[in-house]
Design an enzyme around this catalytic site. Structure first.
Site, PDB file in Angstrom:
ATOM      1  N   SER A 166       1.937  -0.060  -3.215  1.00 48.38           N
ATOM      2  CA  SER A 166       0.916  -0.915  -3.801  1.00 48.38           C
ATOM      3  C   SER A 166       0.132  -0.121  -4.829  1.00 48.38           C
ATOM      4  CB  SER A 166      -0.040  -1.386  -2.708  1.00 48.38           C
ATOM      5  OG  SER A 166      -1.256  -1.820  -3.295  1.00 48.38           O
ATOM      6  N   TYR A 192      -5.117   1.687   4.029  1.00 47.93           N
ATOM      7  CA  TYR A 192      -3.868   1.113   3.524  1.00 47.93           C
ATOM      8  C   TYR A 192      -3.473   1.793   2.212  1.00 47.93           C
ATOM      9  CZ  TYR A 192      -0.758  -2.529   1.618  1.00 47.93           C
ATOM     10  OH  TYR A 192       0.295  -3.216   1.080  1.00 47.93           O
TER      11      TYR A 192
END
Length: 313
Positions: A166, A192
């Site tokens: 990401s 994350y």
């Protein structure tokens, strides 16, 4: 080529795709075997469907049996491809991943591994093994599955490993001192992002040591997936009309998995919209010393070996 935030939305995909060569992905991959984790929804399912459409044998690795059965049925019906296999594995459970991998190696061949499963848990939760859940799934799970399947990939023609990361990782510098996020305030989004930075480092490290496998890591942009809806509800509400479709988010994964163009580029790169992009923002202090990157590999190896011995009895 720099990533602007707007590039990550649907409009970014639409403008980038004007330069795509449609022939790149018009390929028949019959006889090639693909494993996709987190394949029952979102980008994983969209990827599995596109590979199935091109004749590939697809192994879906999912956690939830009911949802996985539905996804498998949908893929078979829509593509007419019967070579779709289902494996139920919890990617946050290292022992289970080792067991699955050993069995898989004895029964199947593998050309392409797609590490797509991920989670963003916003509170610090531990798995039954005492591992922080985001780390267990995103980093350790990816590490173990890939490590365990490397011998199988080494034997395959045109072997590839693609990891779905990401752009969030751009805000994080590799931090090997607190892999389980036990210190300070817990911020799920940042944890994350840290895991996603770790995936970039893993990819770069593997590319150095396994020369006959093509490794890549990519950013799907912001897509309208169940994961985004559940883990980032405020962002989703604000942005839902600008988000990419699941298929648009999956496009680069599919391109990396099936096109011959992808493997003309060096192994170990970070992609967005079929283009290699920098892994650090300009002027950002997110670069880490090589010894930290090597240390990450050592620590993951050490943790994973503990679970390997329990899985093999």
């Amino acid at each position: 080529f720099l990533i602007g935030v707007s590039d990550l939305f649907r409009s970014g995909y639409e403008s980038a795709s004007k330069n795509f060569n449609p022939d790149d992905v018009e390929v028949n991959v019959a006889g090639r075997s693909f494993l996709v984790t987190g394949a029952n929804s979102g980008i994983g399912k969209a990827t599995a469907k596109e590979v199935a459409r091109r004749g590939g044998t697809v192994h879906l690795v999912c956690r939830n049996k009911e949802r996985a059965e539905v996804a498998k049925g949908e893929i078979v019906t829509e593509t007419g491809n019967q070579n779709i296999f289902l494996h139920i594995v919890d990617m946050s459970n290292p022992t289970e991943i080792w067991k699955f991998s050993e069995k898989f190696k004895n029964e199947h061949k593998l050309n392409v591994l797609i590490n797509n499963a991920g989670c963003m848990v916003n509170n610090r939760e531990l798995t039954e093994d005492g591992l922080e859940k985001n780390f267990a799934t995103n980093t350790l799970g990816t590490y173990i599955l890939t490590t365990a399947l490397l011998p199988l990939l080494e034997e395959a023609a045109d072997a590839r490993v693609i990891t779905v990361s990401s752009g969030g990782m751009l805000v994080q510098k590799l931090n090997i001192c607190d892999l389980q996020s036990g210190n300070g305030t817990f911020d799920g989004t940042m944890v994350y992002a840290q895991n996603k930075r770790q995936q970039v480092v893993l990819t770069e490290q593997w590319a150095k040591t396994h020369r006959n496998i093509h490794f890549s890591v990519m950013h799907p942009g912001w897509a309208d997936t169940p994961a985004v809806r559940s883990s980032m509800p405020d962002f989703y509400q604000k942005m839902k009309n600008n988000l990419r479709t699941e298929a648009q988010g999956a496009d680069t994964v599919v391109w990396l998995a099936v096109s011959s163009e992808a493997t003309k580029l060096p192994s170990g790169l970070f992609f967005q919209d079929r283009q290699p992009v920098p892994t650090h923002l300009p002027l950002a202090s997110t670069h880490s010393p090589p010894e930290d990157e090597e240390k990450l590999m050592e620590v993951l190896e050490e943790i994973s070996q503990k679970f390997k011995s329990t899985s093999t009895g």
